[in-house]
Design a protein around this motif. Structure first.
Motif, PDB file in Angstrom:
ATOM      1  N   HIS A 189      -5.104  -6.536   1.484  1.00  0.00           N
ATOM      2  CA  HIS A 189      -4.415  -5.524   1.708  1.00  0.00           C
ATOM      3  C   HIS A 189      -5.336  -4.300   2.380  1.00  0.00           C
ATOM      4  O   HIS A 189      -4.723  -3.223   2.627  1.00  0.00           O
ATOM      5  N   ILE A 200      -8.939  -2.022  -4.045  1.00  0.00           N
ATOM      6  CA  ILE A 200      -7.761  -2.643  -3.245  1.00  0.00           C
ATOM      7  C   ILE A 200      -7.944  -4.145  -2.968  1.00  0.00           C
ATOM      8  O   ILE A 200      -8.969  -4.553  -2.493  1.00  0.00           O
ATOM      9  N   ALA A 242      -4.470  -0.571   3.970  1.00  0.00           N
ATOM     10  CA  ALA A 242      -4.891   0.551   3.881  1.00  0.00           C
ATOM     11  C   ALA A 242      -5.384   1.592   4.868  1.00  0.00           C
ATOM     12  O   ALA A 242      -5.375   2.687   4.661  1.00  0.00           O
ATOM     13  N   ASN A 296       1.095   2.370  -3.460  1.00  0.00           N
ATOM     14  CA  ASN A 296       0.064   2.448  -4.036  1.00  0.00           C
ATOM     15  C   ASN A 296      -0.654   4.033  -4.176  1.00  0.00           C
ATOM     16  O   ASN A 296      -0.850   4.522  -3.183  1.00  0.00           O
ATOM     17  N   VAL A 348      -4.076   4.811  -2.532  1.00  0.00           N
ATOM     18  CA  VAL A 348      -3.871   5.140  -0.979  1.00  0.00           C
ATOM     19  C   VAL A 348      -3.575   6.068  -0.249  1.00  0.00           C
ATOM     20  O   VAL A 348      -4.216   6.628   0.503  1.00  0.00           O
ATOM     21  N   VAL A 350       0.775  -0.972  -0.079  1.00  0.00           N
ATOM     22  CA  VAL A 350      -0.105  -0.022  -0.168  1.00  0.00           C
ATOM     23  C   VAL A 350       0.909   1.269   0.019  1.00  0.00           C
ATOM     24  O   VAL A 350       0.313   2.246  -0.628  1.00  0.00           O
TER      25      VAL A 350
END
Length: 421
Positions: free
Chosen positions: A344, A340, A348, A214, A217, A211
């Motif tokens: 995960h 997502i 997050a 990402n 996120v 994350v």
């Protein structure tokens, strides 16, 4: 949705969530008495809130390691009782540095020890198809308990003449209630065995690094950061109405309860319905609501408050507060919208909480000290201006989030294999 036994447990958990934060949130109903009888400035009240938030933020990270290991019943019962005992000490009217220590300890008892275990206990009452309803009912129930208990304390304060004796009685009322709930959980709640899934633990650990890379996120976390920065300013509508509109102390306390608790019950469901049913996108709803918040805050800056009727001022601030609470209800929802990976989502959420709730560490202190530096209406105009800047930044971040989600959805649709006939 739940069996009678689980409804009973759910009710206990709702009582826990609705009572344990009454003492740390003493300002909501007793902001002016705190200033008068604790001899605190706006900045000092803000400092206490910031210290509490710093300890809570650090505590949330530590709780990752023991929230699954400690027995729920004993952990929640201890945290409630310890919070109540701290409240009993507060009723002795300690000095400023002791108050800072108490609010720091509230970060341990209410946040680090209680909140993660409480959320996990609510979640385990139902399966994956019931989580939305469970937490929806939980938030509404918390708001209802918040309102009843807070108005009860305000009634005690008024009964004793709205004096120091009434303020002390209000603190004692909060303290006794939270201790009773702690004892009730100890006596009535079953602490059933939990089965730990080692594979999920490993997935969650690896998900932290995933994350962090990402972009979605990060945008979601920054969105939450902006919402919470504006939300922190709602506290200072209380002294705003008292100083600028000369609202009576008891009515200021009632306004604080409505502003912080009743709006939670109203704003939450409205935000969820608009985001899911009307716009069908929580990120788009956040974008539009940030734009509305920015415009309303600019309006609050330019309005001639000193010539306005008091109830018009209350209506303006409560309407704005309702918009903010609709945002709070859905600011984690884009995590699901962003698709997502399920393994995960926990990481997050953790990252969103850490970054998103960070404003509590400095915004209360910032706003409070600005009000002490700039006297009268000017100080509130400066605070409203900073809140407007956070809201405007949130609208920009939301636009970026909406575009990123749309682009990823388009790419996923293109890359998806199509059947050959």
């Amino acid at each position: 949705m739940l069996t009678k036994k689980r409804w009973a447990i759910f009710s206990l958990l709702t009582l826990c969530g609705g009572t344990i934060y009454k003492l740390p949130s003493l300002k909501d109903a007793f902001y002016i008495p705190m200033q008068e009888y604790f001899h605190l400035t706006n900045g000092q009240i803000g400092n206490a809130m910031s210290v509490n938030s710093m300890v809570a933020t650090i505590g949330f990270f530590f709780s990752i390691y023991f929230a699954d290991k400690l027995p729920k019943k004993y952990t929640m019962s201890f945290s409630l009782t310890a919070t109540g005992l701290l409240g009993l000490y507060l009723s002795t009217m300690p000095g400023y540095w002791s108050i800072l220590l108490v609010w720091a300890l509230f970060g341990v008892t209410c946040d680090m020890l209680n909140w993660p275990v409480l959320l996990k206990s609510v979640s385990t009452l139902g399966d994956n198809t019931q989580q939305g309803r469970l937490f929806g009912f939980f938030e509404t129930g918390r708001g209802l308990v918040d309102t009843i208990i807070a108005f009860g304390a305000l009634g005690v304060f008024t009964y004793f003449g709205s004096t120091m004796a009434g303020f002390r009685a209000g603190i004692l009322f909060y303290s006794i209630v939270v201790i009773v709930v702690g004892i009730g959980i100890f006596l009535l709640m079953n602490d059933e065995e939990r089965v730990r899934d080692e594979n999920k633990v490993k997935d969650n650990t690896s998900g932290i690094s995933s994350v962090l890379k990402n972009k979605l996120v990060w945008l979601i976390a920054l969105n939450i950061f902006c919402v919470y920065s504006v939300y922190c300013g709602l506290t200072f509508f209380i002294p705003f109405l008292s100083k600028v509109y000369a609202l009576p102390v008891a009515l200021v306390g009632a306004y604080g309860i409505i502003n912080q608790y009743c709006l939670k019950m109203v704003g939450g469901p409205i935000g969820g319905i608009i985001a899911d049913k009307v716009l069908k996108s929580p990120s788009r709803y956040l974008c539009y609501s940030f734009i509305v918040s920015t415009l309303v805050l600019v309006l609050l800056i330019v309005l001639p408050h000193e010539q306005m009727p008091v109830y018009l001022g209350m209506a303006c601030t409560l309407s704005f507060g309702a918009v903010v609470f609709t945002q709070r209800a859905v600011f984690f929802a884009p995590i699901g919208e962003a698709k997502i990976k399920e393994e995960h989502i926990g990481s997050a959420m953790a990252m969103g909480s850490f970054i998103g709730y960070a404003p509590a560490m400095f915004c209360f202190s910032l706003y409070g000290n600005l009000l002490d530096k700039y006297s009268g209406l000017l100080g509130y105009q400066v605070v409203f201006g900073i809140m407007a800047c956070f809201a405007f930044a949130g609208s920009i971040i939301s636009i970026m989030l909406v575009r990123e989600i749309r682009q990823r959805s388009t790419m996923a649709a293109i890359e998806e294999p199509h059947p050959v006939f």
